[in-house]
Design a protein around this motif. Structure first.
Motif, mmCIF file in Angstrom:
data_model
loop_
_atom_site.group_PDB
_atom_site.id
_atom_site.type_symbol
_atom_site.label_atom_id
_atom_site.label_comp_id
_atom_site.label_asym_id
_atom_site.label_seq_id
_atom_site.Cartn_x
_atom_site.Cartn_y
_atom_site.Cartn_z
ATOM 1 N N ALA A 37 98.188 -26.703 28.286
ATOM 2 C CA ALA A 37 99.307 -27.465 28.840
ATOM 3 C C ALA A 37 98.826 -28.440 29.912
ATOM 4 C CB ALA A 37 100.329 -26.508 29.438
ATOM 5 N N PRO A 38 99.522 -29.547 30.070
ATOM 6 C CA PRO A 38 99.162 -30.491 31.130
ATOM 7 C C PRO A 38 99.406 -29.882 32.510
ATOM 8 C CG PRO A 38 101.204 -31.158 30.064
ATOM 9 C CD PRO A 38 100.665 -29.984 29.299
ATOM 10 N N VAL A 39 98.789 -30.451 33.512
ATOM 11 C CA VAL A 39 98.943 -29.939 34.879
ATOM 12 C C VAL A 39 100.401 -29.991 35.299
ATOM 13 C CG1 VAL A 39 96.596 -30.524 35.569
ATOM 14 C CG2 VAL A 39 98.436 -32.170 35.924
ATOM 15 N N LYS A 40 100.793 -29.056 36.153
ATOM 16 C CA LYS A 40 102.181 -28.972 36.603
ATOM 17 C C LYS A 40 102.408 -29.678 37.928
ATOM 18 C CE LYS A 40 103.178 -24.542 34.418
ATOM 19 N NZ LYS A 40 103.618 -23.162 34.643
ATOM 20 N N PHE A 41 101.349 -29.846 38.710
ATOM 21 C CA PHE A 41 101.505 -30.381 40.053
ATOM 22 C C PHE A 41 100.645 -31.624 40.223
ATOM 23 C CE2 PHE A 41 101.928 -25.759 40.195
ATOM 24 C CZ PHE A 41 103.250 -25.667 40.591
ATOM 25 N N SER A 42 101.206 -32.607 40.904
ATOM 26 C CA SER A 42 100.452 -33.822 41.183
ATOM 27 C C SER A 42 99.438 -33.534 42.291
ATOM 28 C CB SER A 42 101.396 -34.938 41.644
ATOM 29 O OG SER A 42 101.916 -34.630 42.930
ATOM 30 N N MET A 43 98.457 -34.403 42.435
ATOM 31 C CA MET A 43 97.463 -34.219 43.492
ATOM 32 C C MET A 43 98.135 -34.266 44.864
ATOM 33 S SD MET A 43 94.479 -33.413 44.371
ATOM 34 C CE MET A 43 93.844 -33.297 42.736
ATOM 35 N N GLU A 44 99.165 -35.072 45.007
ATOM 36 C CA GLU A 44 99.887 -35.142 46.284
ATOM 37 C C GLU A 44 100.525 -33.794 46.615
ATOM 38 O OE1 GLU A 44 100.274 -37.433 43.800
ATOM 39 O OE2 GLU A 44 99.143 -39.037 44.784
ATOM 40 N N GLN A 45 101.076 -33.116 45.608
ATOM 41 C CA GLN A 45 101.664 -31.800 45.829
ATOM 42 C C GLN A 45 100.599 -30.775 46.212
ATOM 43 O OE1 GLN A 45 103.620 -31.701 41.960
ATOM 44 N NE2 GLN A 45 105.586 -31.362 42.997
ATOM 45 N N VAL A 46 99.448 -30.864 45.573
ATOM 46 C CA VAL A 46 98.350 -29.942 45.880
ATOM 47 C C VAL A 46 97.894 -30.140 47.323
ATOM 48 C CG1 VAL A 46 95.971 -29.303 45.323
ATOM 49 C CG2 VAL A 46 97.585 -29.774 43.473
ATOM 50 N N VAL A 47 97.725 -31.385 47.732
ATOM 51 C CA VAL A 47 97.287 -31.675 49.104
ATOM 52 C C VAL A 47 98.328 -31.189 50.102
ATOM 53 C CG1 VAL A 47 96.784 -33.542 50.720
ATOM 54 C CG2 VAL A 47 95.801 -33.595 48.425
ATOM 55 N N GLU A 48 99.602 -31.414 49.803
ATOM 56 C CA GLU A 48 100.675 -30.947 50.691
ATOM 57 C C GLU A 48 100.660 -29.432 50.800
ATOM 58 O OE1 GLU A 48 105.553 -30.992 51.070
ATOM 59 O OE2 GLU A 48 104.580 -32.255 49.566
ATOM 60 N N LEU A 49 100.509 -28.747 49.685
ATOM 61 C CA LEU A 49 100.445 -27.292 49.685
ATOM 62 C C LEU A 49 99.247 -26.794 50.493
ATOM 63 C CD1 LEU A 49 101.393 -24.518 48.681
ATOM 64 C CD2 LEU A 49 99.888 -24.855 46.734
ATOM 65 N N PHE A 50 98.107 -27.435 50.302
ATOM 66 C CA PHE A 50 96.915 -27.028 51.040
ATOM 67 C C PHE A 50 97.137 -27.184 52.540
ATOM 68 C CE2 PHE A 50 92.860 -27.989 53.055
ATOM 69 C CZ PHE A 50 92.189 -26.826 52.774
ATOM 70 N N ALA A 51 97.718 -28.296 52.943
ATOM 71 C CA ALA A 51 97.977 -28.535 54.369
ATOM 72 C C ALA A 51 98.924 -27.469 54.926
ATOM 73 C CB ALA A 51 98.558 -29.926 54.566
ATOM 74 N N LYS A 52 99.984 -27.153 54.186
ATOM 75 C CA LYS A 52 100.916 -26.117 54.641
ATOM 76 C C LYS A 52 100.233 -24.762 54.714
ATOM 77 C CE LYS A 52 105.210 -28.222 53.117
ATOM 78 N NZ LYS A 52 106.398 -28.098 52.283
ATOM 79 N N SER A 53 99.401 -24.458 53.723
ATOM 80 C CA SER A 53 98.692 -23.186 53.690
ATOM 81 C C SER A 53 97.743 -23.064 54.878
ATOM 82 C CB SER A 53 97.922 -23.063 52.380
ATOM 83 O OG SER A 53 97.116 -21.919 52.391
ATOM 84 N N LEU A 54 97.028 -24.133 55.163
ATOM 85 C CA LEU A 54 96.092 -24.132 56.284
ATOM 86 C C LEU A 54 96.832 -23.925 57.596
ATOM 87 C CD1 LEU A 54 93.182 -24.514 57.232
ATOM 88 C CD2 LEU A 54 93.629 -26.962 57.331
ATOM 89 N N PHE A 55 97.949 -24.649 57.784
ATOM 90 C CA PHE A 55 98.739 -24.501 58.999
ATOM 91 C C PHE A 55 99.248 -23.076 59.146
ATOM 92 C CE2 PHE A 55 102.882 -24.474 61.101
ATOM 93 C CZ PHE A 55 102.522 -24.944 62.350
ATOM 94 N N THR A 56 99.751 -22.495 58.061
ATOM 95 C CA THR A 56 100.271 -21.131 58.095
ATOM 96 C C THR A 56 99.174 -20.131 58.408
ATOM 97 O OG1 THR A 56 101.990 -21.707 56.512
ATOM 98 C CG2 THR A 56 101.492 -19.368 56.761
ATOM 99 N N THR A 57 97.989 -20.308 57.808
ATOM 100 C CA THR A 57 96.865 -19.409 58.065
ATOM 101 C C THR A 57 96.467 -19.451 59.533
ATOM 102 O OG1 THR A 57 96.052 -19.690 55.819
ATOM 103 C CG2 THR A 57 94.478 -18.867 57.432
ATOM 104 N N ILE A 58 96.375 -20.638 60.094
ATOM 105 C CA ILE A 58 96.007 -20.776 61.510
ATOM 106 C C ILE A 58 97.063 -20.128 62.389
ATOM 107 C CG2 ILE A 58 95.747 -22.457 63.385
ATOM 108 C CD1 ILE A 58 94.401 -24.303 61.259
ATOM 109 N N ARG A 59 98.334 -20.364 62.059
ATOM 110 C CA ARG A 59 99.425 -19.793 62.851
ATOM 111 C C ARG A 59 99.395 -18.272 62.781
ATOM 112 N NH1 ARG A 59 105.432 -20.843 61.098
ATOM 113 N NH2 ARG A 59 104.478 -19.780 59.371
ATOM 114 N N LEU A 60 99.173 -17.706 61.594
ATOM 115 C CA LEU A 60 99.122 -16.248 61.453
ATOM 116 C C LEU A 60 97.936 -15.653 62.196
ATOM 117 C CD1 LEU A 60 100.115 -15.777 57.718
ATOM 118 C CD2 LEU A 60 101.465 -15.172 59.731
#
Length: 74
Positions: A37-60
């Motif tokens: 199947a083709p990819v489900k998420f655009s590169m912009e979505q992946v970058v946004e998710l990574f940024a949110k994940s990084l922020f959450t990890t640092i906060r935790l």
């Protein structure tokens, strides 16, 4: 974002596997070539998710660190 934990974990592990390699951020986040199947998420979505994940990890980590400090001093 409507992304499950397994997908986030997969992307995080891919990021960590490329640590220390001389790659651009976009190269580190790019999905592997595969059949199916083709990819489900655009590169912009992946970058946004990574940024949110990084922020959450640092906060935790910050929160857990302060909780550990309170436990050891009390």
């Amino acid at each position: 974002m409507d992304i499950n934990r397994h997908t986030v974990s997969l992307w995080r592990n891919r990021w960590l596997e490329t640590d220390g390699k001389e790659l651009l951020t976009i190269q580190r986040l790019q999905d592997s070539e595969r059949a199916g199947a083709p990819v489900k998420f655009s590169m912009e979505q992946v970058v946004e998710l990574f940024a949110k994940s990084l922020f959450t990890t640092i906060r935790l980590r910050t929160t857990n660190k302060s909780l550990d400090t309170k436990r050891t001093s009390g």
